[in-house]
Write an enzyme that holds these catalytic residues in place. Structure first.
Site, short mmCIF file in Angstrom:
data_model
loop_
_atom_site.label_atom_id
_atom_site.label_comp_id
_atom_site.label_asym_id
_atom_site.label_seq_id
_atom_site.Cartn_x
_atom_site.Cartn_y
_atom_site.Cartn_z
N HIS A 160 -6.92 2.50 -56.94
CA HIS A 160 -5.62 3.24 -57.15
C HIS A 160 -4.95 3.24 -58.40
CE1 HIS A 160 -6.19 3.26 -52.65
NE2 HIS A 160 -5.19 3.88 -52.38
N GLY A 207 -10.12 7.81 -56.29
CA GLY A 207 -10.63 8.01 -54.82
C GLY A 207 -9.27 8.58 -54.03
N HIS A 208 -8.07 8.16 -54.60
CA HIS A 208 -6.86 8.63 -53.96
C HIS A 208 -6.04 9.68 -54.90
CE1 HIS A 208 -3.22 9.07 -51.94
NE2 HIS A 208 -3.57 7.90 -51.04
N HIS A 268 -9.19 12.02 -45.23
CA HIS A 268 -7.93 11.60 -45.53
C HIS A 268 -6.70 12.38 -45.67
CE1 HIS A 268 -4.80 8.66 -46.93
NE2 HIS A 268 -5.40 7.60 -46.38
N GLU A 320 -7.76 7.55 -40.97
CA GLU A 320 -6.23 8.14 -41.41
C GLU A 320 -6.57 9.63 -41.74
OE1 GLU A 320 -5.07 5.43 -44.69
OE2 GLU A 320 -3.68 4.51 -43.29
N GLU A 336 0.56 10.39 -40.05
CA GLU A 336 1.08 9.40 -40.97
C GLU A 336 2.47 10.09 -41.59
OE1 GLU A 336 0.31 7.01 -45.25
OE2 GLU A 336 -1.44 7.58 -43.86
N CYS A 338 3.73 9.71 -44.29
CA CYS A 338 3.45 10.21 -46.00
C CYS A 338 2.67 11.35 -45.81
CB CYS A 338 2.33 9.18 -46.58
SG CYS A 338 3.41 7.85 -47.13
N CYS A 413 3.87 2.24 -47.92
CA CYS A 413 3.96 3.46 -48.87
C CYS A 413 4.97 4.43 -48.06
CB CYS A 413 2.52 4.18 -48.73
SG CYS A 413 1.84 4.19 -47.12
N CYS A 414 5.36 4.30 -46.77
CA CYS A 414 6.09 5.35 -46.23
C CYS A 414 7.34 5.24 -46.51
CB CYS A 414 5.82 5.58 -44.83
SG CYS A 414 4.13 5.91 -44.22
#
Length: 647
Positions: A160, A207-208, A268, A320, A336, A338, A413-414
């Site tokens: 990340h 990856g994200h 995801h 997710e 989710e 986010c 994160c949210c």
């Protein structure tokens, strides 16, 4: 779709500022609409969106500041800076991103007159801390500085690092556009320059996804082309199998097919939606219509086959992720928070790029249902996942159980993501182009472009009446565009008190005239309660309907059922009347007729004979807006209601 740059713009004196809000296409972008800055839209605190923004400023943001301190996020950065105190790294390895999202929210809020001075202190102290924690070459990441200094850039699948860098850059974009912290812009540019130096020479992706849209926005802020080129490079490299995909496989990372060839969303859901947002940003800045078409195609696939009725995305807890087409279980919905926010951001970018009303419709749906449900009425408790059915007897253990909202999460994160969206909310209500002003989201507000002023008075979404006073500081005609939502079957329109016949063009009433100084416009959107049925292939809710009114999805809560009635036994009488109560400034509830099955408690789990259950006495069912569920008491809830004659 063309870039609106004709000569003789009657609103040219307005400026239509391109520099004071999120996701602002550059002057040469292939974009149909221009956003209005935060300083051009003032939300009425008495309206629903105004209440949400005020709650965010007064409760959610201060709560996030407290949690960043108590959870160790800020101490991580202090350790990276070498500050005294012996801090050890705490929390998730991407904990920096929560600081950056909260910082972005604070900076948007600081653009509002009368903002809480604590936010200015937080922003100043945090930017100074980031400058101290940043290494000489521009690198900034507390986890890899403190915990694994020899692993920098070596774990692209899960590190990340670029994701955190992206959120730092987006905070810096907010700083630059609001003029609140040029120092943060310098910190972000030093990091971005390092990214350009390194990743322009290697074939690697994160990856994200998230860095792509951030770099595009930094290019828009600074005009420095290498940032945009790197964003495009990351997109071009995606889908070439560069990541070590682990147990979830390449689809999880959207690394299974080149983006321009993809035909369906995958993996995801948050990562997919952030990636799509970056695709749109890069496409409009480079004129890459194939990339924009791919983003639209994937948005369509998601909304047509994989999106919940609340606008939420993601049906699988395990990864997710999106499921198969029409795989939308209500009780196991991951949905989710986010992902809902990412969907809102994506649709906003597509709306700007194309001007198509369907993207504004989706923004409204996910904001008023999927996003809004994630925040408690006190602004200090949050859902991470957002089910559409909480079963009787549901085990409420663990952070993802979604039986009640929590004040914070180990993966937090949210909450800060909610804070940054709500802080920037005014920027999404309206846009301006060469010919006029467009209203996309309805709320009590004053919109002032400089050459035009539109005052909006409404109790939307509780009522469908939208009253406007339109004043023009130019004698030239221009067009006021008012969205007629896709859920609305009929409307009436008055201009200057006189009825006007007007039909929507791609979802908008386009009213062109020389407006003068205070013309009254009244748009009345018919808003009866209605039943919504699922696609026949959504097996999980076959034989069910949900109740809706206007843009809002409704649900049943155990709280409103007679004592002893089990929510799962309730059946709706599909031909019964739907009545509403409440309104104006208070929530509207729907009352429907139904019954509860008798004789099911002791029935066998499976039987080859007809069941002994029978419909009990008539039962008045009270449905409340989904976004309000779980605020009065904890307990079972369902959006999709079985109908009495469904078999």
């Amino acid at each position: 779709m063309t870039t609106p740059k004709p000569a003789g713009n009657p609103l040219a004196t307005a400026g239509l500022p391109p520099d004071a809000g999120p996701a602002v296409p550059g002057p040469g972008a292939v974009s149909s609409l221009r956003p209005l800055g935060l300083d051009r839209v003032l939300l009425d605190d008495g309206g629903l969106l105004g209440q949400w923004r005020r709650r965010n400023a007064e409760h959610t943001l201060p709560h996030c500041l407290e949690r960043l301190e108590s959870s160790g996020n800020l101490d991580n950065l202090r350790a990276a800076a070498g500050d005294p105190g012996g801090h050890e790294f705490a929390g998730m390895w991407f904990a920096d991103s929560d600081v950056y999202k909260t910082l972005e929210a604070a900076l948007w809020e600081l653009a509002t007159p009368g903002a809480d001075p604590r936010l200015r202190d937080f922003a100043g102290d945090t930017v100074a801390l980031l400058a101290r924690a940043q290494q000489a070459d521009g690198y900034l990441n507390s986890y890899f500085t403190v915990a694994e200094p020899d692993q920098r850039w070596l774990k692209p699948v899960w590190s990340h690092e670029l994701y955190c860098a992206g959120h730092l850059i987006q905070a810096a974009v907010a700083a630059g556009r609001t003029g609140t912290s040029p120092e943060l812009v310098e910190v972000a540019r030093r990091l971005a320059d390092l990214l350009v130096e390194r990743f322009s020479r290697v074939e690697e992706v994160c990856g994200h996804p998230e860095i792509e849209t951030a770099l595009a926005e930094l290019y828009r802020l600074t005009g420095h082309r290498p940032y945009l080129d790197l964003a495009r490079r990351f997109l071009d490299l995606r889908g070439r199998g560069l990541l070590d995909h682990g147990r979830f496989g390449p689809r999880y990372h959207q690394d299974h097919v080149p983006l321009r060839e993809a035909t369906e969303v995958a993996g995801h859901s948050v990562r997919q939606l952030y990636l799509l947002a970056g695709m749109v940003d890069v496409a409009v800045e480079t004129g890459d219509l194939a990339l924009l078409a791919a983003a639209e195609r994937l948005w369509d696939d998601a909304c047509r086959t994989r999106t919940y009725v609340t606008g939420a995305h993601g049906s699988r807890h395990r990864d997710e992720a999106y499921g198969d087409p029409y795989e939308l279980p209500p009780d196991r919905a991951y949905a989710e928070t986010c992902a809902s926010i990412a969907s809102f951001h994506l649709s906003w970018r597509l709306l700007l790029a194309t001007g198509r009303a369907r993207y504004a419709d989706e923004m409204e749906r996910v904001l008023l249902n999927g996003v809004a449900a994630a925040v408690s009425q006190d602004g200090r408790h949050f859902f991470y996942s957002n089910p559409l059915h909480l079963r009787t007897g549901h085990s409420n253990a663990g952070e993802e159980a979604a039986g009640h909202r929590l004040p914070w999460y180990s993966c937090a994160c949210c909450p800060p993501n909610i804070a940054r969206l709500m802080a920037s909310l005014p920027a999404y209500l309206a846009t301006g182009d060469a010919g006029g002003v467009q209203l996309h989201l309805y709320a009590g507000a004053t919109i002032d472009t400089g050459a035009a002023r539109v005052e909006v008075r409404t109790s939307y979404p509780w009522q469908g009446r939208v009253e406007l006073t339109v004043a023009s500081r130019t004698a030239e005609p221009w067009t006021l565009a008012l969205r007629v939502p896709s859920w609305c079957d009929s409307h009436t329109l008055l201009i200057g008190g006189e009825p006007v016949e007007a039909s929507p063009e791609d979802g908008y009433l386009r009213l062109t005239r020389a407006w003068g100084d205070g013309t009254g416009v009244v748009l009345d959107l018919a808003m009866p309660a209605r039943q919504v049925r699922p696609h026949p292939r959504v097996d999980a809710v076959r034989g069910c309907v949900t109740l809706a009114r206007g843009p809002l999805v409704y649900c049943l809560e155990q709280h409103d059922l007679p004592e002893g009635t089990v929510l799962e036994d309730v059946r709706l009488h599909p031909r019964g009347p739907l009545r509403t109560s409440g309104g104006d400034a208070s929530p509207v509830v729907i009352t429907a007729s139904g019954s509860a099955l008798d004789g099911v408690a002791g029935a066998p789990l499976y039987t080859s004979e007809g069941g002994d259950e029978t419909a009990g006495p008539a039962l008045a069912l009270t449905a409340v807006p989904y976004f309000l569920w779980g605020n009065r008491s904890e307990g079972p809830m369902r959006v999709w209601i079985p109908v009495a004659d469904a078999g």
